[in-house]
Design an enzyme around this catalytic site. Structure first.
Site, PDB file in Angstrom:
ATOM      1  N   HIS A 209       0.642  -1.312  -0.045  1.00 14.78           N
ATOM      2  CA  HIS A 209      -0.232   0.169   0.233  1.00 14.78           C
ATOM      3  C   HIS A 209       1.255   1.369   0.038  1.00 14.78           C
ATOM      4  O   HIS A 209       0.038   2.910   0.035  1.00 14.78           O
ATOM      5  CB  HIS A 209      -0.858   0.099   0.988  1.00 14.78           C
ATOM      6  CG  HIS A 209      -0.070   0.252   2.353  1.00 14.78           C
ATOM      7  ND1 HIS A 209       0.272  -1.181   3.179  1.00 14.78           N
ATOM      8  CD2 HIS A 209      -0.390   1.502   2.908  1.00 14.78           C
ATOM      9  CE1 HIS A 209       0.598  -0.710   3.664  1.00 14.78           C
ATOM     10  NE2 HIS A 209       0.341   0.725   4.980  1.00 14.78           N
TER      11      HIS A 209
HETATM   12  N1  UDP Z   1      -3.428  -5.981   8.822  1.00 16.93           N
HETATM   13  C1  UDP Z   1      -5.430  -6.587   8.552  1.00 16.93           C
HETATM   14  N2  UDP Z   1      -5.673  -7.225   7.996  1.00 16.93           N
HETATM   15  C2  UDP Z   1      -5.489  -6.923   6.468  1.00 16.93           C
HETATM   16  C3  UDP Z   1      -3.643  -6.210   6.420  1.00 16.93           C
HETATM   17  C4  UDP Z   1      -3.414  -5.978   7.343  1.00 16.93           C
HETATM   18  O1  UDP Z   1      -5.302  -6.591   9.840  1.00 16.93           O
HETATM   19  O2  UDP Z   1      -6.057  -7.154   5.428  1.00 16.93           O
HETATM   20  C5  UDP Z   1      -3.266  -5.530  10.444  1.00 16.93           C
HETATM   21  C6  UDP Z   1      -2.360  -6.343  10.673  1.00 16.93           C
HETATM   22  O3  UDP Z   1      -2.448  -7.164  10.916  1.00 16.93           O
HETATM   23  C7  UDP Z   1      -1.181  -5.141  11.170  1.00 16.93           C
HETATM   24  C8  UDP Z   1      -1.718  -4.458  10.637  1.00 16.93           C
HETATM   25  O4  UDP Z   1      -2.691  -4.391   9.459  1.00 16.93           O
HETATM   26  O5  UDP Z   1      -1.637  -5.414  12.506  1.00 16.93           O
HETATM   27  C9  UDP Z   1      -1.045  -3.437   9.750  1.00 16.93           C
HETATM   28  O6  UDP Z   1      -1.306  -1.799   9.026  1.00 16.93           O
HETATM   29  P1  UDP Z   1      -0.722  -1.313   7.183  1.00 16.93           P
HETATM   30  O7  UDP Z   1      -0.186  -2.114   6.837  1.00 16.93           O
HETATM   31  O8  UDP Z   1      -1.794  -0.523   7.008  1.00 16.93           O
HETATM   32  O9  UDP Z   1       0.517  -0.253   8.292  1.00 16.93           O
HETATM   33  P2  UDP Z   1       1.486   0.320   9.005  1.00 16.93           P
HETATM   34  O10 UDP Z   1       1.883  -0.668  10.160  1.00 16.93           O
HETATM   35  O11 UDP Z   1       2.407  -0.114   7.252  1.00 16.93           O
HETATM   36  O12 UDP Z   1       1.907   1.629   9.364  1.00 16.93           O
END
Ligand code: UDP
Length: 365
Positions: A209
């Protein structure tokens, strides 16, 4: 002590859940602590917001600022204005922000301009890559936060070396891992697991993303095509972030091994991750979760603000380098991946430590 908690985007909800549980627990024990939950509306639909409230038992927000969509600047500006008005109507002793999204930075600024102390959870981490919007948010939020809570000793040291008062920076562990450990026994098999006849440790999970990967449509589609070729027979489950959906080429939907889903709920997503052979991602939070669960993880990024997931965890950086991606996939397939070592203080008790510090801080307010 009255705390205003801010959450705006998917990873925020996962990080505030254990903090709210701990505030409630301490209040029941007679501690002087209460909270008000503000949802900025940065992520708004059920797949990216609503289902996390249900699954993680997060109480309904006291208010929703409904600041969704638009450009980086428009979103930040609308949160700044709306949160300022909310704080004027609902005074508090401290604003607590988590992570590195636009809501984190905008709400920290609104609070500080009203002379309200700010605490930042997940402070002091850096990718040293200003092309990432999150890096700007991290630097600005840390710069004006009164209390900084870090996930690692290195992040604490970094803040102190950058001039922060050593009495106001605390290495407490990782609230995202609090959530993971709190909910591990409730992970649930998603319908897709049965429908696609998945077998444990014989499929992959992929998430993408970050703008650097998904903003160029043809690059994104070539990257996915190559990954599918390197993986070969095994299926790749791809819960697709709304930003990625905009760039994704329909021609890839023909690939029988690529299983595209809506973003999954937390319990189903982590069931899939826990049982996957490997994960390919540009997420930050997922590299922490795979490290704790011992699942091999290839980061489709050139850098990370979470080096501990590489030094101690299961993560490696591949960027878009096809040689690296192919070699790493081969290593995982042949079960030659490094094993994870425990990451200090990622033990499920970060929220408890944070609330302890806040209660002590309350006495000096
Ligand atoms: N996650 C979720 N469902 C999904 C994809 C990710 O619950 O389909 C959770 C994942 O387990 C983690 C969080 O979302 O806890 C990560 O979010 P994201 O990748 O959007 O953000 P980042 O960590 O890169 O800021």
């Amino acid at each position: 002590m009255k705390i205003t908690l801010v959450a705006g985007a998917r990873p925020n909800f996962i990080k505030i859940a254990p903090l709210i549980d701990e505030i409630k627990r301490r209040r029941n024990l007679g501690d002087d602590i209460s909270y008000r939950l503000v949802h900025t509306g940065q992520h708004y639909d059920d797949a990216m917001s609503g289902q996390f409230f249900k699954e993680l038992n997060i109480p309904q927000p006291d208010t929703n600022l409904n600041c969704s969509g638009h450009t980086q600047a428009e979103q930040t500006a609308s949160i700044l204005v709306a949160f300022e008005a909310d704080l004027v109507d609902h005074p508090c002793d401290l604003v607590l922000v988590v992570g590195d999204v636009n809501s984190t930075m905008a709400c920290a600024i609104s609070a500080k301009k009203l002379n309200i102390p700010v605490a930042h959870v997940e402070a002091g981490i850096r990718s040293f890559d200003d092309r990432m919007p999150e890096e700007i948010n991290r630097k600005l939020t840390d710069a004006i936060s009164d209390l900084c809570f870090t996930t690692t000793q290195d992040a604490k040291d970094f803040l102190i070396q950058s001039g922060h008062d050593k009495n106001k920076v605390f290495f407490v562990g990782n609230v995202m891992i609090d959530s993971l450990l709190n909910h591990k026994s409730s992970f649930k098999k998603p319908a897709i697991f049965i429908k696609e006849k998945l077998e444990k440790k014989k499929y992959w999970v992929m998430t993408l993303h970050r703008p650097s990967n998904v903003d160029d449509k043809s690059e994104l589609n070539l990257l996915i095509e190559d990954i599918l070729n390197y993986i070969g027979e095994q299926k790749v489950i791809f819960p697709m972030h709304p930003r990625t959906r905009k760039a994704f080429g329909l021609e890839l939907e023909k690939h029988s091994n690529l299983i595209i889903t809506e973003p999954l709920g937390y319990l189903e997503f982590n069931y899939l991750v826990e049982n996957a052979l490997g994960v390919l991602t540009d997420s930050g939070g997922i590299t922490e979760e795979t490290s704790v669960m011992g699942v091999p993880c290839i980061s489709l990024r050139e850098n990370t603000e979470r080096p501990e997931t590489i030094e101690l965890g299961t993560n490696v950086l591949a960027g878009k380098d096809r040689n690296k991606i192919q070699n790493y996939i081969e290593l995982i397939k042949s079960n030659k991946w490094k094993s994870a070592r425990p990451i200090p203080l990622w033990d499920g008790k970060a929220s408890e430590r944070i609330i302890n510090h806040l209660l002590k801080y309350n006495h000096v307010l």
